[in-house]
Design an enzyme around this catalytic site. Structure first.
Site, PDB file in Angstrom:
ATOM      1  N   ASP A 274       0.845  -1.196   0.000  1.00 37.94           N
ATOM      2  CA  ASP A 274       0.000   0.000   0.000  1.00 37.94           C
ATOM      3  C   ASP A 274       0.884   1.251   0.000  1.00 37.94           C
ATOM      4  O   ASP A 274       1.891   1.304   0.725  1.00 37.94           O
ATOM      5  CB  ASP A 274      -0.875   0.059   1.270  1.00 37.94           C
ATOM      6  CG  ASP A 274      -1.841  -1.101   1.369  1.00 37.94           C
ATOM      7  OD1 ASP A 274      -2.201  -1.654   0.314  1.00 37.94           O
ATOM      8  OD2 ASP A 274      -2.218  -1.466   2.503  1.00 37.94           O
TER       9      ASP A 274
ATOM     10  N   ASP B 179      -2.071  -2.174  13.694  1.00 37.41           N
ATOM     11  CA  ASP B 179      -2.335  -1.395  12.481  1.00 37.41           C
ATOM     12  C   ASP B 179      -2.518   0.031  12.997  1.00 37.41           C
ATOM     13  O   ASP B 179      -3.580   0.376  13.503  1.00 37.41           O
ATOM     14  CB  ASP B 179      -3.621  -1.914  11.807  1.00 37.41           C
ATOM     15  CG  ASP B 179      -4.018  -1.098  10.594  1.00 37.41           C
ATOM     16  OD1 ASP B 179      -3.342  -0.095  10.295  1.00 37.41           O
ATOM     17  OD2 ASP B 179      -5.031  -1.457   9.957  1.00 37.41           O
TER      18      ASP B 179
ATOM     19  N   LEU C  14      -2.844   2.969  11.666  1.00 35.07           N
ATOM     20  CA  LEU C  14      -3.891   3.791  11.051  1.00 35.07           C
ATOM     21  C   LEU C  14      -4.666   2.913  10.078  1.00 35.07           C
ATOM     22  O   LEU C  14      -4.129   2.518   9.028  1.00 35.07           O
ATOM     23  CB  LEU C  14      -3.275   4.981  10.314  1.00 35.07           C
ATOM     24  CG  LEU C  14      -4.204   6.136   9.913  1.00 35.07           C
ATOM     25  CD1 LEU C  14      -3.406   7.278   9.337  1.00 35.07           C
ATOM     26  CD2 LEU C  14      -5.302   5.729   8.952  1.00 35.07           C
ATOM     27  N   ASP C  15      -5.871   2.581  10.440  1.00 36.26           N
ATOM     28  CA  ASP C  15      -6.730   1.800   9.558  1.00 36.26           C
ATOM     29  C   ASP C  15      -7.656   2.752   8.810  1.00 36.26           C
ATOM     30  O   ASP C  15      -8.237   3.669   9.407  1.00 36.26           O
ATOM     31  CB  ASP C  15      -7.559   0.810  10.386  1.00 36.26           C
ATOM     32  CG  ASP C  15      -8.516   0.030   9.517  1.00 36.26           C
ATOM     33  OD1 ASP C  15      -8.045  -0.690   8.624  1.00 36.26           O
ATOM     34  OD2 ASP C  15      -9.751   0.169   9.702  1.00 36.26           O
TER      35      ASP C  15
ATOM     36  N   GLU D 225      -4.955  -6.980  11.892  1.00 37.51           N
ATOM     37  CA  GLU D 225      -6.313  -6.537  11.565  1.00 37.51           C
ATOM     38  C   GLU D 225      -7.318  -7.625  11.958  1.00 37.51           C
ATOM     39  O   GLU D 225      -8.192  -7.411  12.803  1.00 37.51           O
ATOM     40  CB  GLU D 225      -6.436  -6.193  10.067  1.00 37.51           C
ATOM     41  CG  GLU D 225      -5.633  -4.952   9.689  1.00 37.51           C
ATOM     42  CD  GLU D 225      -5.707  -4.570   8.212  1.00 37.51           C
ATOM     43  OE1 GLU D 225      -5.867  -3.372   7.921  1.00 37.51           O
ATOM     44  OE2 GLU D 225      -5.579  -5.448   7.349  1.00 37.51           O
TER      45      GLU D 225
ATOM     46  N   ASP E 156      -0.028   7.664   7.975  1.00 37.32           N
ATOM     47  CA  ASP E 156       0.363   6.281   8.302  1.00 37.32           C
ATOM     48  C   ASP E 156       1.709   6.288   9.028  1.00 37.32           C
ATOM     49  O   ASP E 156       1.905   5.594  10.028  1.00 37.32           O
ATOM     50  CB  ASP E 156       0.539   5.447   7.021  1.00 37.32           C
ATOM     51  CG  ASP E 156      -0.774   4.988   6.418  1.00 37.32           C
ATOM     52  OD1 ASP E 156      -1.633   4.508   7.168  1.00 37.32           O
ATOM     53  OD2 ASP E 156      -0.921   5.096   5.176  1.00 37.32           O
TER      54      ASP E 156
ATOM     55  N   GLU F 194       1.867  -2.807  10.684  1.00 35.85           N
ATOM     56  CA  GLU F 194       1.631  -2.769   9.240  1.00 35.85           C
ATOM     57  C   GLU F 194       2.692  -1.936   8.533  1.00 35.85           C
ATOM     58  O   GLU F 194       3.074  -2.231   7.397  1.00 35.85           O
ATOM     59  CB  GLU F 194       0.245  -2.172   8.943  1.00 35.85           C
ATOM     60  CG  GLU F 194      -0.036  -2.095   7.452  1.00 35.85           C
ATOM     61  CD  GLU F 194      -1.310  -1.356   7.088  1.00 35.85           C
ATOM     62  OE1 GLU F 194      -2.175  -1.165   7.958  1.00 35.85           O
ATOM     63  OE2 GLU F 194      -1.429  -0.968   5.917  1.00 35.85           O
ATOM     64  N   GLU F 195       3.178  -0.913   9.194  1.00 34.00           N
ATOM     65  CA  GLU F 195       4.086   0.030   8.536  1.00 34.00           C
ATOM     66  C   GLU F 195       5.562  -0.288   8.749  1.00 34.00           C
ATOM     67  O   GLU F 195       6.422   0.509   8.394  1.00 34.00           O
ATOM     68  CB  GLU F 195       3.770   1.460   8.987  1.00 34.00           C
ATOM     69  CG  GLU F 195       2.310   1.870   8.826  1.00 34.00           C
ATOM     70  CD  GLU F 195       1.764   1.698   7.400  1.00 34.00           C
ATOM     71  OE1 GLU F 195       2.549   1.672   6.444  1.00 34.00           O
ATOM     72  OE2 GLU F 195       0.526   1.554   7.262  1.00 34.00           O
TER      73      GLU F 195
HETATM   74  P1  AHG Z   1      -5.338   0.176   5.887  1.00 34.35           P
HETATM   75  O1  AHG Z   1      -5.794   1.577   5.747  1.00 34.35           O
HETATM   76  O2  AHG Z   1      -4.824  -0.142   7.276  1.00 34.35           O
HETATM   77  O3  AHG Z   1      -4.382  -0.276   4.803  1.00 34.35           O
HETATM   78  O4  AHG Z   1      -6.600  -0.786   5.810  1.00 34.35           O
HETATM   79  C1  AHG Z   1      -7.480  -0.654   4.735  1.00 34.35           C
HETATM   80  C2  AHG Z   1      -8.365  -1.854   4.716  1.00 34.35           C
HETATM   81  C3  AHG Z   1      -9.659  -1.727   5.494  1.00 34.35           C
HETATM   82  O5  AHG Z   1      -9.664  -0.788   6.517  1.00 34.35           O
HETATM   83  C4  AHG Z   1     -10.699  -1.380   4.463  1.00 34.35           C
HETATM   84  O6  AHG Z   1     -11.959  -1.906   4.787  1.00 34.35           O
HETATM   85  C5  AHG Z   1     -10.162  -1.980   3.219  1.00 34.35           C
HETATM   86  O7  AHG Z   1      -8.755  -2.086   3.371  1.00 34.35           O
HETATM   87  C6  AHG Z   1     -10.471  -1.144   2.041  1.00 34.35           C
HETATM   88  O8  AHG Z   1      -9.954  -1.749   0.917  1.00 34.35           O
HETATM   89  P2  AHG Z   1     -10.568  -1.481  -0.545  1.00 34.35           P
HETATM   90  O9  AHG Z   1     -10.288  -0.061  -0.868  1.00 34.35           O
HETATM   91  O10 AHG Z   1      -9.812  -2.461  -1.411  1.00 34.35           O
HETATM   92  O11 AHG Z   1     -12.038  -1.797  -0.480  1.00 34.35           O
HETATM   93 MN    MN Z   2      -6.147  -1.548   8.187  1.00 29.98          MN
HETATM   94 MN    MN Z   3      -3.178   0.721   8.224  1.00 27.30          MN
END
Ligand code: AHG
Ligand code: MN
Ligand code: MN
Length: 338
Positions: free
Chosen positions: A64, A114, A116-117, A277, A70, A93-94
């Site tokens: 990501d 995690d 920052l989700d 997560e 983050d 995660e980071e």
């Molecule tokens: P993060 O921000 O920690 O990477 O998590 C994102 C996760 C979750 O929180 C979210 O429901 C999902 O990824 C969204 O993914 P899409 O954009 O692929 O739907």
């Molecule tokens: Mn997350």
């Molecule tokens: Mn995250």
């Protein structure tokens, strides 16, 4: 009538130490997570004013693109645990690799986080989260990675923070799931959701429907079922999908419903990360009477193979998760009757 006396997170944990023999060391970790959450809530609120929106330019271990927030959140969490000896190590995660924390070399605990989700929500002022799971060290002398790669059922505490209209911290130490709302004037998390119970069934579903044609045929049939009309089973279910697992899961926890992230073309083994997560949220939801699964087996029974392992994930009301599993197994007729 005099207003009831507010119960702070620290007071609640002290009482849990007495009632359930929750260890004082674990309480201190949870209180420190509360402190980190206050730091993050403050920074998230003013991010647009201090140049902290937008991307930083690098990718993290699961591919990501990292947002400035983050990296800020990860650094803030590390700082909150670096000098106090509370945890021996951290998986984040980071961070590409697990982090050993020198001051905590004699601590019995490890943290998976995690920080920052919901990163895609930072620049649109959407809900954000933090997810954490605490584990006891399995054996001393191994590397942090070896010690931490244990099934989620061995977590001793877990929880999440949701940053939205208010900042809400939900935790479990194995004796129910409890929620605390941040009173900014007091600077304290105050008990607002004692012993949360997840309704057995809901009528909301959360999934990225943009992936519909990338999902297995069984999941597409499940969506057809949810969106069909039948008053006796309160269908159609309503769609709610925010971009932050924490926010969507919180809705399911309080009002009932289901969140799912099945495998898709770009994530053939699933997208969400088991250690920081899925497993922590699974512990919270099970403590509230709900369930969490890969679609085939209980999340908390999965033994991780690597710290950033990604898996298919479904979580929420027990009856809704069971129905999803039925569809995934191809038993559509059984599912449709339940
Ligand atoms: P993060 O921000 O920690 O990477 O998590 C994102 C996760 C979750 O929180 C979210 O429901 C999902 O990824 C969204 O993914 P899409 O954009 O692929 O739907
Ligand atoms: Mn997350
Ligand atoms: Mn995250």
């Amino acid at each position: 009538m005099a207003s009831p006396v507010a119960v702070t997170l620290s007071q609640h944990l002290l009482a849990e130490e007495q009632k359930h023999a929750v260890s004082p060391e674990l309480s201190r970790i949870l209180i420190q997570i509360g402190y980190a959450a206050k730091v993050l809530a403050r920074e998230f609120t003013r991010a647009a004013l201090v140049g902290k929106l937008g991307l930083i330019g690098d990718k993290n271990a699961t591919g990501d693109y990292q947002k400035k927030l983050d990296v800020y959140a990860n650094d803030a969490v590390i700082e909150a645990f670096s000098d106090n000896g509370l945890v021996a190590g951290m998986v984040s995660e980071e961070l590409e690799k697990e982090k050993e924390i020198a001051s905590g070399s004699s601590s019995d605990y490890l943290m998976c986080i995690d920080p920052l989700d919901g990163s895609s929500n930072t620049d649109i002022n959407g809900a954000l989260g933090t997810i954490f799971g605490i584990r006891r060290r399995a054996k001393r002398g191994g590397t942090i990675a070896e010690e931490v790669l244990r099934p989620g059922s061995e977590q001793v505490a877990a929880g999440y923070v949701m940053y939205s209209n208010s900042t809400l911290l939900v935790y479990t130490a194995g004796h129910g799931a409890h929620g605390f709302t941040l009173d900014r004037e007091l600077g304290e998390f105050i008990l607002s959701h004692e012993n949360i119970r997840c309704p057995a069934r809901g009528h909301y579903y959360s999934g990225n429907l943009g992936k519909f044609y990338e999902w297995p045929a069984e999941i597409r049939k499940y969506i057809e079922y949810l969106t069909d009309h039948d008053a006796s089973t309160r269908r159609p279910y309503s769609l709610r999908y925010s971009g932050a697992l924490v926010g969507d899961l919180h809705r399911s926890l309080i009002e009932g419903g289901i969140y799912f992230y099945p495998p898709d073309t770009s994530h053939p083994t699933g997208k969400l990360r088991l250690m920081y997560e899925c497993a922590p949220l699974a512990m919270v939801v099970e403590q509230a009477g709900g369930s969490a699964s890969t679609g085939e087996r209980r999340i908390l029974d999965v033994r991780p193979e690597s710290i950033h392992q990604q898996i298919p994930f479904v979580i929420g009301s027990a009856a809704d998760v069971a129905l999803y599993e039925h569809f995934l197994s191809g038993q559509r007729s059984v599912a449709a009757k339940s």
